[in-house]
Motif scaffolding. Structure first.
Motif, PDB file in Angstrom:
ATOM      1  N   UNK A 117       0.782  -1.233   0.000  1.00 39.36           N
ATOM      2  CA  UNK A 117       0.000   0.000   0.000  1.00 39.36           C
ATOM      3  C   UNK A 117       0.820   1.293   0.000  1.00 39.36           C
ATOM      4  N   UNK A 118       2.107   1.228   0.305  1.00 39.18           N
ATOM      5  CA  UNK A 118       2.879   2.470   0.443  1.00 39.18           C
ATOM      6  C   UNK A 118       3.597   2.904  -0.830  1.00 39.18           C
ATOM      7  N   UNK A 119       3.998   1.933  -1.651  1.00 38.70           N
ATOM      8  CA  UNK A 119       4.832   2.265  -2.797  1.00 38.70           C
ATOM      9  C   UNK A 119       6.238   2.671  -2.392  1.00 38.70           C
ATOM     10  N   UNK A 120       6.648   2.306  -1.177  1.00 39.96           N
ATOM     11  CA  UNK A 120       7.973   2.639  -0.648  1.00 39.96           C
ATOM     12  C   UNK A 120       8.788   1.367  -0.443  1.00 39.96           C
ATOM     13  N   UNK A 121      10.117   1.481  -0.421  1.00 42.57           N
ATOM     14  CA  UNK A 121      10.927   0.337   0.003  1.00 42.57           C
ATOM     15  C   UNK A 121      10.599  -0.033   1.443  1.00 42.57           C
ATOM     16  N   UNK A 122      10.474  -1.321   1.711  1.00 49.72           N
ATOM     17  CA  UNK A 122      10.173  -1.806   3.061  1.00 49.72           C
ATOM     18  C   UNK A 122      11.235  -2.825   3.444  1.00 49.72           C
ATOM     19  N   UNK A 123      11.836  -2.638   4.613  1.00 47.47           N
ATOM     20  CA  UNK A 123      12.827  -3.568   5.145  1.00 47.47           C
ATOM     21  C   UNK A 123      12.212  -4.258   6.356  1.00 47.47           C
ATOM     22  N   UNK A 124      12.269  -5.579   6.381  1.00 47.84           N
ATOM     23  CA  UNK A 124      11.678  -6.339   7.477  1.00 47.84           C
ATOM     24  C   UNK A 124      12.725  -7.237   8.118  1.00 47.84           C
ATOM     25  N   UNK A 125      12.693  -7.299   9.457  1.00 52.28           N
ATOM     26  CA  UNK A 125      13.613  -8.174  10.182  1.00 52.28           C
ATOM     27  C   UNK A 125      13.664  -7.809  11.645  1.00 52.28           C
ATOM     28  N   UNK A 126      13.883  -8.815  12.485  1.00 48.81           N
ATOM     29  CA  UNK A 126      13.915  -8.568  13.923  1.00 48.81           C
ATOM     30  C   UNK A 126      15.123  -7.723  14.336  1.00 48.81           C
ATOM     31  N   UNK A 127      16.218  -7.841  13.607  1.00 48.65           N
ATOM     32  CA  UNK A 127      17.402  -7.025  13.891  1.00 48.65           C
ATOM     33  C   UNK A 127      17.201  -5.657  13.253  1.00 48.65           C
ATOM     34  N   UNK A 128      16.570  -4.759  14.003  1.00 52.26           N
ATOM     35  CA  UNK A 128      16.224  -3.459  13.426  1.00 52.26           C
ATOM     36  C   UNK A 128      17.436  -2.544  13.279  1.00 52.26           C
ATOM     37  N   UNK A 129      18.484  -2.791  14.032  1.00 50.27           N
ATOM     38  CA  UNK A 129      19.708  -2.001  13.844  1.00 50.27           C
ATOM     39  C   UNK A 129      20.324  -2.325  12.486  1.00 50.27           C
ATOM     40  N   UNK A 130      20.407  -3.610  12.168  1.00 52.81           N
ATOM     41  CA  UNK A 130      20.922  -3.999  10.856  1.00 52.81           C
ATOM     42  C   UNK A 130      19.986  -3.512   9.754  1.00 52.81           C
ATOM     43  N   UNK A 131      18.670  -3.567  10.005  1.00 53.48           N
ATOM     44  CA  UNK A 131      17.706  -3.086   9.021  1.00 53.48           C
ATOM     45  C   UNK A 131      17.869  -1.602   8.751  1.00 53.48           C
ATOM     46  N   UNK A 132      18.097  -0.825   9.814  1.00 54.01           N
ATOM     47  CA  UNK A 132      18.314   0.607   9.639  1.00 54.01           C
ATOM     48  C   UNK A 132      19.584   0.870   8.836  1.00 54.01           C
ATOM     49  N   UNK A 133      20.574  -0.012   8.994  1.00 50.10           N
ATOM     50  CA  UNK A 133      21.812   0.151   8.243  1.00 50.10           C
ATOM     51  C   UNK A 133      21.628  -0.001   6.745  1.00 50.10           C
ATOM     52  N   UNK A 134      20.591  -0.749   6.327  1.00 51.13           N
ATOM     53  CA  UNK A 134      20.315  -0.930   4.906  1.00 51.13           C
ATOM     54  C   UNK A 134      19.576   0.249   4.296  1.00 51.13           C
ATOM     55  N   UNK A 135      18.996   1.077   5.125  1.00 49.22           N
ATOM     56  CA  UNK A 135      18.038   2.066   4.646  1.00 49.22           C
ATOM     57  C   UNK A 135      18.625   3.072   3.672  1.00 49.22           C
ATOM     58  N   UNK A 136      19.868   3.489   3.900  1.00 50.47           N
ATOM     59  CA  UNK A 136      20.466   4.536   3.063  1.00 50.47           C
ATOM     60  C   UNK A 136      20.597   4.104   1.610  1.00 50.47           C
ATOM     61  N   UNK A 137      20.585   2.815   1.356  1.00 49.80           N
ATOM     62  CA  UNK A 137      20.672   2.298  -0.009  1.00 49.80           C
ATOM     63  C   UNK A 137      19.406   2.606  -0.796  1.00 49.80           C
ATOM     64  N   UNK A 138      18.282   2.800  -0.069  1.00 50.34           N
ATOM     65  CA  UNK A 138      16.991   2.878  -0.734  1.00 50.34           C
ATOM     66  C   UNK A 138      16.257   4.210  -0.569  1.00 50.34           C
TER      67      UNK A 138
END
Length: 334
Positions: A117-138
């Motif tokens: 529903x968002x049309x945005x990149x979505x990162x999912x995972x219990x390790x939210x620190x690692x997930x936040x680290x991926x965010x700058x790519x998208x």
């Protein structure tokens, strides 16, 4: 069910919790404070500014539709939001990017819903620190779903949603619906009261009004844009917190709810569940959060009608959020 009885007690301001639940709440409070203080010792700053959307009550405060609304508002203002979800209901410790092929049992129902529903990149995972680290790519701004108590990630804006009807009996878990005392609202940048109607302020801050209203019922099992007319009785299926809101919204749209299959919050639908549901001749209507879990097993020839929502925000709310995040400097948590 016992859980439903306890939940009814939570949301009734007239029902006092029993002695055992109050004793357990007295144990929960220091343990919760200790866990948060431990997280504060290892705070990590994401590579891009992060907005946290959270609550202080259990379930049903509208976080997911609010995240969708905020993502749309930010996109309109030139931002490229990335959404970060813990992936509740899935066993995915290592975060990864959600795609059109992701299943709810793999990445969590909310992650699939946000992606759809968002049309945005979505990162999912219990390790939210690692997930936040991926965010700058998208993208260039990160929105953390359900992050108020997850204080290990630095944020530039903390938004807390509180139901417009209040906090029930006002007690901490498990005696009441509160994850934290009301005093925790003091560390929020913005307090948003979600839901329709007037509300009694719970803090000394301005409390913004925001709501997600029932908009229409659409067939998610068809590529055509087909809406359901309120002309025949329907069978409603829910596996969410506080399902009475769905029944209320459908009644407001003019639908006659003939049957209601009410499952527990975050219910994982089985093939047997769906087989029983398909035996009804009535049109089956469900929520978006339930639909993403039903669709993998749903027969292609049978419509899956989904109640979709439209959001309404108090004038100035989106601008206030942008004003906070534009400097892009994470503030110190306390």
């Amino acid at each position: 069910m016992l859980y439903q009885q306890i939940e009814r007690m939570w949301w009734s301001s007239r029902r006092k919790p029993n002695l055992l639940l109050r004793a357990l709440a007295a144990v929960y409070a220091p343990l919760s404070r200790f866990e948060q203080q431990q997280r504060l010792k290892q705070v990590v700053t994401p590579p891009i500014p992060m907005i946290s959307i959270g609550n202080i009550t259990v379930g049903g405060s509208g976080k997911t539709p609010f995240v969708l609304w905020l993502a749309a508002e930010l996109k309109q203002r030139g931002f490229n939001p990335v959404l970060l979800s813990r992936g509740d209901g899935a066993n995915n410790q290592t975060p990864h990017l959600v795609s059109e092929y992701s299943k709810a049992h793999e990445v969590g129902d909310e992650a699939v819903l946000l992606f759809r529903l968002s049309g945005c990149p979505v990162i999912a995972g219990r390790d939210r620190i690692a997930g936040a680290g991926l965010a700058a790519t998208y993208g260039d701004i990160l929105i953390l779903d359900d992050g108020f108590q997850y204080r290990q990630l630095q944020r530039v804006c903390d938004i807390v949603l509180v139901p417009a009807e209040g906090v029930g009996n006002g007690s901490l878990l498990p005696a009441g619906p509160l994850r934290e005392p009301l005093s925790a609202l003091g560390r929020a940048d913005l307090v948003v009261r979600s839901g329709a109607g007037e509300f009694t302020p719970l803090s000394n801050k301005k409390e913004w009004s925001w709501s997600a209203h029932a908009g229409w019922v659409r067939d998610w099992n068809s590529r055509a844009d087909i809406l359901l007319e309120a002309s025949r009785p329907i069978h409603v299926v829910t596996g969410i917190a506080r399902p009475w809101r769905v029944l209320r919204d459908l009644n407001a749209l003019g639908f006659e709810v003939a049957d209601h299959s009410c499952f527990a919050d975050h219910h994982e639908y089985s093939r047997e569940d769906i087989q029983l549901l398909l035996e009804t001749k009535k049109s089956i209507v469900t929520t978006a959060k339930d639909a993403v879990k039903l669709m993998p097993f749903w027969p292609p020839e049978r419509p899956l009608w989904v109640l979709e929502q439209r959001a309404e925000a108090e004038a100035g709310l989106a601008e206030s959020i942008v004003k906070i995040i534009e400097p892009g400097e994470a503030r110190t948590l306390n």
